[in-house]
Design a protein around this motif. Structure first.
Motif, PDB file in Angstrom:
ATOM      1  N   ILE A  76     -12.976  -4.534  41.724  1.00 30.92           N
ATOM      2  CA  ILE A  76     -11.828  -3.974  42.446  1.00 30.92           C
ATOM      3  C   ILE A  76     -10.866  -3.289  41.490  1.00 30.92           C
ATOM      4  CG2 ILE A  76      -9.756  -4.593  43.766  1.00 30.92           C
ATOM      5  CD1 ILE A  76     -11.495  -6.590  45.315  1.00 30.92           C
ATOM      6  N   THR A  77     -10.609  -3.903  40.347  1.00 28.76           N
ATOM      7  CA  THR A  77      -9.712  -3.301  39.361  1.00 28.76           C
ATOM      8  C   THR A  77     -10.240  -1.935  38.936  1.00 28.76           C
ATOM      9  OG1 THR A  77      -8.977  -5.463  38.564  1.00 28.76           O
ATOM     10  CG2 THR A  77      -8.649  -3.587  37.076  1.00 28.76           C
ATOM     11  N   GLN A  78     -11.541  -1.867  38.699  1.00 33.10           N
ATOM     12  CA  GLN A  78     -12.159  -0.611  38.287  1.00 33.10           C
ATOM     13  C   GLN A  78     -12.119   0.426  39.411  1.00 33.10           C
ATOM     14  OE1 GLN A  78     -16.138  -1.131  36.904  1.00 33.10           O
ATOM     15  NE2 GLN A  78     -16.447   1.020  36.482  1.00 33.10           N
ATOM     16  N   GLU A  79     -12.462   0.022  40.618  1.00 33.85           N
ATOM     17  CA  GLU A  79     -12.508   0.966  41.735  1.00 33.85           C
ATOM     18  C   GLU A  79     -11.123   1.491  42.107  1.00 33.85           C
ATOM     19  OE1 GLU A  79     -15.323   2.273  43.409  1.00 33.85           O
ATOM     20  OE2 GLU A  79     -16.218   1.400  41.615  1.00 33.85           O
ATOM     21  N   LEU A  80     -10.112   0.658  41.997  1.00 32.50           N
ATOM     22  CA  LEU A  80      -8.757   1.085  42.327  1.00 32.50           C
ATOM     23  C   LEU A  80      -8.082   1.782  41.159  1.00 32.50           C
ATOM     24  CD1 LEU A  80      -9.258  -0.748  44.781  1.00 32.50           C
ATOM     25  CD2 LEU A  80      -6.957  -1.620  44.501  1.00 32.50           C
ATOM     26  N   ASP A  81      -8.696   1.664  39.981  1.00 30.66           N
ATOM     27  CA  ASP A  81      -8.140   2.260  38.770  1.00 30.66           C
ATOM     28  C   ASP A  81      -6.686   1.808  38.594  1.00 30.66           C
ATOM     29  OD1 ASP A  81      -8.186   3.771  36.444  1.00 30.66           O
ATOM     30  OD2 ASP A  81      -7.543   5.614  37.461  1.00 30.66           O
ATOM     31  N   ILE A 119      -0.595 -10.927  44.854  1.00 30.74           N
ATOM     32  CA  ILE A 119      -0.532 -10.661  46.296  1.00 30.74           C
ATOM     33  C   ILE A 119      -1.923 -10.784  46.904  1.00 30.74           C
ATOM     34  CG2 ILE A 119      -0.082  -8.880  48.038  1.00 30.74           C
ATOM     35  CD1 ILE A 119       2.102  -7.781  46.089  1.00 30.74           C
ATOM     36  N   TYR A 120      -2.890 -10.150  46.280  1.00 31.07           N
ATOM     37  CA  TYR A 120      -4.257 -10.152  46.806  1.00 31.07           C
ATOM     38  C   TYR A 120      -4.867 -11.551  46.762  1.00 31.07           C
ATOM     39  CZ  TYR A 120      -9.069  -8.803  47.691  1.00 31.07           C
ATOM     40  OH  TYR A 120     -10.317  -8.702  48.242  1.00 31.07           O
ATOM     41  N   LYS A 125      -3.283   5.560  48.949  1.00 30.90           N
ATOM     42  CA  LYS A 125      -4.684   5.856  48.646  1.00 30.90           C
ATOM     43  C   LYS A 125      -5.371   4.682  47.959  1.00 30.90           C
ATOM     44  CE  LYS A 125      -4.277  10.836  48.494  1.00 30.90           C
ATOM     45  NZ  LYS A 125      -4.358  12.046  47.697  1.00 30.90           N
ATOM     46  N   LYS A 126      -4.657   3.983  47.114  1.00 30.81           N
ATOM     47  CA  LYS A 126      -5.251   2.835  46.432  1.00 30.81           C
ATOM     48  C   LYS A 126      -5.466   1.676  47.404  1.00 30.81           C
ATOM     49  CE  LYS A 126      -4.133   3.815  41.681  1.00 30.81           C
ATOM     50  NZ  LYS A 126      -3.705   3.284  40.382  1.00 30.81           N
ATOM     51  N   ILE A 127      -4.613   1.556  48.395  1.00 31.31           N
ATOM     52  CA  ILE A 127      -4.792   0.509  49.402  1.00 31.31           C
ATOM     53  C   ILE A 127      -6.042   0.803  50.218  1.00 31.31           C
ATOM     54  CG2 ILE A 127      -3.787  -0.613  51.425  1.00 31.31           C
ATOM     55  CD1 ILE A 127      -1.005   0.062  50.190  1.00 31.31           C
ATOM     56  N   LEU A 128      -6.226   2.054  50.568  1.00 23.80           N
ATOM     57  CA  LEU A 128      -7.436   2.443  51.290  1.00 23.80           C
ATOM     58  C   LEU A 128      -8.681   2.247  50.418  1.00 23.80           C
ATOM     59  CD1 LEU A 128      -8.454   3.470  53.977  1.00 23.80           C
ATOM     60  CD2 LEU A 128      -8.141   5.806  53.135  1.00 23.80           C
ATOM     61  N   LYS A 129      -8.558   2.545  49.143  1.00 24.66           N
ATOM     62  CA  LYS A 129      -9.665   2.318  48.212  1.00 24.66           C
ATOM     63  C   LYS A 129     -10.005   0.824  48.122  1.00 24.66           C
ATOM     64  CE  LYS A 129      -9.166   6.279  45.135  1.00 24.66           C
ATOM     65  NZ  LYS A 129      -8.898   6.703  43.745  1.00 24.66           N
ATOM     66  N   LEU A 130      -9.004  -0.031  48.273  1.00 25.49           N
ATOM     67  CA  LEU A 130      -9.243  -1.473  48.248  1.00 25.49           C
ATOM     68  C   LEU A 130     -10.209  -1.869  49.356  1.00 25.49           C
ATOM     69  CD1 LEU A 130      -8.697  -4.442  47.438  1.00 25.49           C
ATOM     70  CD2 LEU A 130      -6.686  -4.347  48.944  1.00 25.49           C
ATOM     71  N   TYR A 131      -9.984  -1.388  50.551  1.00 26.30           N
ATOM     72  CA  TYR A 131     -10.867  -1.735  51.665  1.00 26.30           C
ATOM     73  C   TYR A 131     -12.278  -1.224  51.428  1.00 26.30           C
ATOM     74  CZ  TYR A 131      -7.312  -3.963  54.378  1.00 26.30           C
ATOM     75  OH  TYR A 131      -6.373  -4.854  54.791  1.00 26.30           O
TER      76      TYR A 131
END
Length: 154
Positions: A35-40, A52-53, A121-127
């Motif tokens: 997740i850290t990598q995908e959300l950068d 939070i997560y 955009k990062k929140i959407l990337k999280l999903y």
């Protein structure tokens, strides 16, 4: 490259013979890295995001696990699903719906909390990242199961 790395990590995870708790911890570490990598995430974002997560994940897990344990226990005590009355089944179904509503409320709260610290955009990337991680995990699990079945046939 990151897909190869993730696949390698998942393969190690599944082929290792660690205790259940250690496996869960390793899986959590892989998910965190993915997740850290995908959300950068920047260091500052990660510092705020992960508490939070993790709180969301813990609350979601508690709802799912406690509910599943309680419902399985009730069904077992009664002698199985086929023995339950329609009223008992309806009560269980209502409980399942209530649990799903609680999880949906948790997701909404997560989004509201994350909007304060991350770009949308990062929140959407999280999903998307959660979905992809779970999909890859399931694919690795299925590969492992197929390999084990083939090995047993030999």
């Amino acid at each position: 490259m990151k897909n190869i790395f993730l696949t390698f990590l998942l393969l190690i995870f599944f082929t290792s013979s660690f205790a259940q708790g250690e496996r869960r911890q390793r899986l959590k570490a892989y998910k965190t890295a993915y997740i850290t990598q995908e959300l950068d995430l920047t260091a500052k974002e990660a510092e705020i995001f992960w508490p939070i997560y993790n709180q969301y994940e813990q609350e979601r897990h508690e709802i799912k696990v406690s509910s599943a344990k309680n419902e399985k226990q009730k069904i077992r005590e009664k002698g199985g699903i086929d023995i339950l009355s329609d009223n008992e089944v309806n009560a269980l179904l209502n409980k399942l719906i209530k649990d799903e509503e609680q999880i949906t409320a948790l997701k909404k709260n997560l989004i509201d909390d994350l909007k304060k610290v991350l770009p949308p955009k990062k929140i959407l990337k999280l999903y998307r990242a959660e979905h992809e991680f779970n999909r890859k995990l399931l694919m690795e699990y299925r590969k492992r199961q197929m390999k084990e079945m083939q090995d047993r046939r030999r």
